[in-house]
Write a protein that holds these residues in place. Structure first.
Motif, short mmCIF file in Angstrom:
data_model
loop_
_atom_site.label_atom_id
_atom_site.label_comp_id
_atom_site.label_asym_id
_atom_site.label_seq_id
_atom_site.Cartn_x
_atom_site.Cartn_y
_atom_site.Cartn_z
N GLU A 133 62.87 -16.96 103.08
CA GLU A 133 61.55 -16.91 102.43
C GLU A 133 61.57 -17.65 101.10
O GLU A 133 60.67 -18.42 100.78
N ASN A 137 59.40 -21.17 100.56
CA ASN A 137 58.19 -21.09 99.73
C ASN A 137 58.48 -21.05 98.23
O ASN A 137 57.56 -21.22 97.42
N THR A 228 58.26 -27.57 97.04
CA THR A 228 58.86 -26.57 97.93
C THR A 228 59.35 -27.23 99.20
O THR A 228 58.87 -28.32 99.58
N LYS A 230 58.80 -26.11 102.16
CA LYS A 230 57.70 -26.05 103.12
C LYS A 230 56.83 -27.29 103.00
O LYS A 230 56.42 -27.89 104.02
#
Length: 580
Positions: A133, A137, A228, A230
């Motif tokens: 996680e 992010n 990030t 992502k």
């Protein structure tokens, strides 16, 4: 005393009674300890049964939403198993003390084997869900690339074994599904690892970020708003993962070169020449501490040459070439500097003599020019001893090169001068250059020759000089003295001239004393004659008379009488020696 005596008689029984009491007490304590251990073992067996139930219940855990709670339970079981292992070993060791058979705790090993897949699954899942996680992010600049790579690699291997283990068991389908799910997540993340390794390399600079931006067609910098992983995947960076990792690897190797280059420069900060104290009475200085400089130079030249051939040196090529040229200049300069120093230290005391300067005016002038330059440079080094700055002064190498050429000419002139002196007086060949120069540098003081007389004339120790410095006598090593026939005047003469006269007077003086010895042999008692003449004179003069006397004894047929005379002479010498 009587009381103490009876106490001593009773001691053996008292000791025996005390030993019996202690043995009874020990038996009681042993029974108490064994009972306590038995109770603890019963509790331990119940604890193992409880652990077995807990481990069996983990087959029903399937809610990843409660991952934190499950992880805490897993850690609790792991701790209980560690304690159980330690306690089992303790029980077995105590049973050995009680001479009991060791209990079989193979059940504990079986529990650990059954528990291992559950522990590996939930520990890996907990850390993976938390870390992934953050990696996806969270700020990309906070990702630990090595930890990310290790987690992905080790997590995939661990869960591969875990899935295989669960597939062989029954009633663990829910846990198996979770293991496969986490494994699939890790496998899916694996292609992103090269991106993380590449972009999180400490060597990434603006030029590398520009290269990455050109690859993906989007401006990528650490200052961008959505920095990030992502976002990187959204702009298609995964397609260029290999090129990005290669760029990161290159940046790391370039950083290593940059750091190494900076470290080499920083290594010179504390390196200084030791020029604090003047050299002897010269009122100038010599270079000390050069060994450390030479060692550092040799090491850095090798490293710099390796950097010049590195395929990753492009951003620093000019700087590396400049540093390599500087090191080579310093090395050549220092070699020439030390060569000048060796020659200067040898020649300085020689040309410090006015006599040598007078006899070698051309060489003396050249040496003074080098000497003045030496004092000027060493004065600067004394005030500013930093080695790197001192050796890298512009024009210094040329200065020392010319100085060495001049000193070579001075040395050649000096050698020719010494050869001329040896040609004039061949016995000077028995002296070294330094010894001969010691004599020649003080021609006005013939007494400086005294320490070297035994090398020039083997049997001579010293000469006797008058106040006017005329040589009148010679001493042997045994302390015998012979007067010269004529004094040898040294004033106003070169040393090789009056030394030749000394040699001639030595021959004349020996000839004269032998003549006197022969003439006075028959005039005084032989024992007195021996004491008045040098040993060499006694040997030669007595042989002259012995030959004549033997010839006379043969002609007169008086050998027996002459034999008795010789015997008496020998006994006189014996008595003379014993008297002394």
């Amino acid at each position: 005393d009587t009381y103490q005596r009876w106490r001593v008689f009773g001691c053996p029984k008292q000791t025996y009674d005390l030993m019996s009491k202690v043995q009874e007490d020990l038996k009681g304590l042993e029974a108490s300890f064994f009972k306590q251990m038995t109770e603890e073992q019963s509790e331990f067996d119940e604890n193992l049964i409880d652990l077995a139930g807990i481990i069996e219940s983990f087959a029903q855990y399937s809610d990843l939403g409660k991952i934190k709670e499950i992880f805490e339970n897993v850690e609790s079981v792991n701790e209980r198993l560690r304690q159980a292992n330690a306690q089992a070993k303790l029980f077995n060791s105590r049973e050995g003390l009680f001479s009991k058979d060791q209990s079989d705790y193979s059940q504990l090993q079986q529990l650990q084997k059954e528990w291992e897949p559950f522990s590996q699954l939930w520990v890996t899942a907990y850390h993976w869900l938390n870390d992934s996680e953050k990696w996806m992010n969270g700020s990309f600049g906070e990702i630990d690339a090595k930890h990310c790579e290790a987690s992905a690699t080790n997590g995939a291997k661990t869960l591969f074994k875990t899935v295989k283990a669960f597939e062989k068991r029954e009633n663990v389908s829910k846990v198996l599904d979770i293991a496969k799910n986490i494994k699939d997540q890790i496998d899916a993340f694996q292609p992103y690892v090269p991106i993380v390794l590449g972009l999180r390399n400490q060597g990434m600079r603006e030029r590398h970020w520009k290269h990455v931006s050109d690859l993906v067609g989007v401006d990528v910098t650490p200052e961008m708003e959505d920095f990030t992983l992502k976002h990187f995947l959204e702009i298609g960076m995964e397609k260029h993962a290999a090129e990005i990792q290669e760029s990161g690897d290159r940046s790391g190797k370039e950083l290593a070169i940059e750091n190494q280059l900076n470290a080499m420069k920083a290594a010179w900060d504390g390196v200084q020449f030791d020029c604090k104290e003047p050299y002897r009475t010269t009122e100038t200085y010599i270079l000390k501490g050069a060994d450390e400089v030479i060692a550092l130079l040799d090491e850095q030249i090798v490293v710099t040459q390796a950097m010049q051939f590195s395929p990753f040196n492009k951003p620093f090529k000019d700087e590396i070439d400049e540093w390599a040229a500087k090191l080579l200049y310093i090395s050549e300069c220092l070699d020439a500097w030390l060569k000048v120093q060796r020659a200067w230290m040898y020649l300085q005391p020689i040309f410090d003599s006015p006599d040598i300067m007078k006899q070698l005016p051309t060489e003396g002038k050249k040496f003074k020019l080098v000497d003045n330059k030496w004092r000027q440079v060493m004065g600067r080094v004394h005030n500013h001893p930093h080695a790197l700055n001192a050796c890298s002064q512009e024009g210094l190498l040329e200065t020392w090169t010319h100085a060495n050429e001049d000193l070579d000419m001075v040395q050649k002139g000096l050698d020719d001068y010494l050869e001329t002196k040896r040609g004039a007086f061949a016995r000077f060949y028995f002296l070294s250059n330094d010894e001969l120069l010691e004599i020649l540098s003080k021609t006005k003081d013939p007494l400086r020759v005294q320490p070297f007389l035994s090398k020039v004339f083997e049997a001579m120790k010293k000469l006797t000089f008058t106040d006017e410095l005329a040589a009148t006598q010679m001493y042997s090593k045994e302390g015998e003295i012979i007067d010269f026939v004529s004094p040898v005047v040294t004033q106003g003469k070169n040393v090789e001239v009056w030394m030749t006269e000394v040699e001639n007077q030595m021959l004349a003086a020996v000839r004269e004393v032998i003549k006197i010895g022969i003439e006075t042999y028959a005039e005084i008692a032989r024992t007195d004659w021996v004491l008045r003449n040098p040993g060499q004179v006694c040997l030669n003069s007595s042989q002259v008379h012995w030959t004549a006397e033997v010839e006379q004894a043969i002609n007169e047929t008086a050998l027996d009488a002459y034999f008795q005379k010789l015997t008496d002479q020998l006994m006189d010498l014996v008595r003379l020696v014993r008297k002394d």
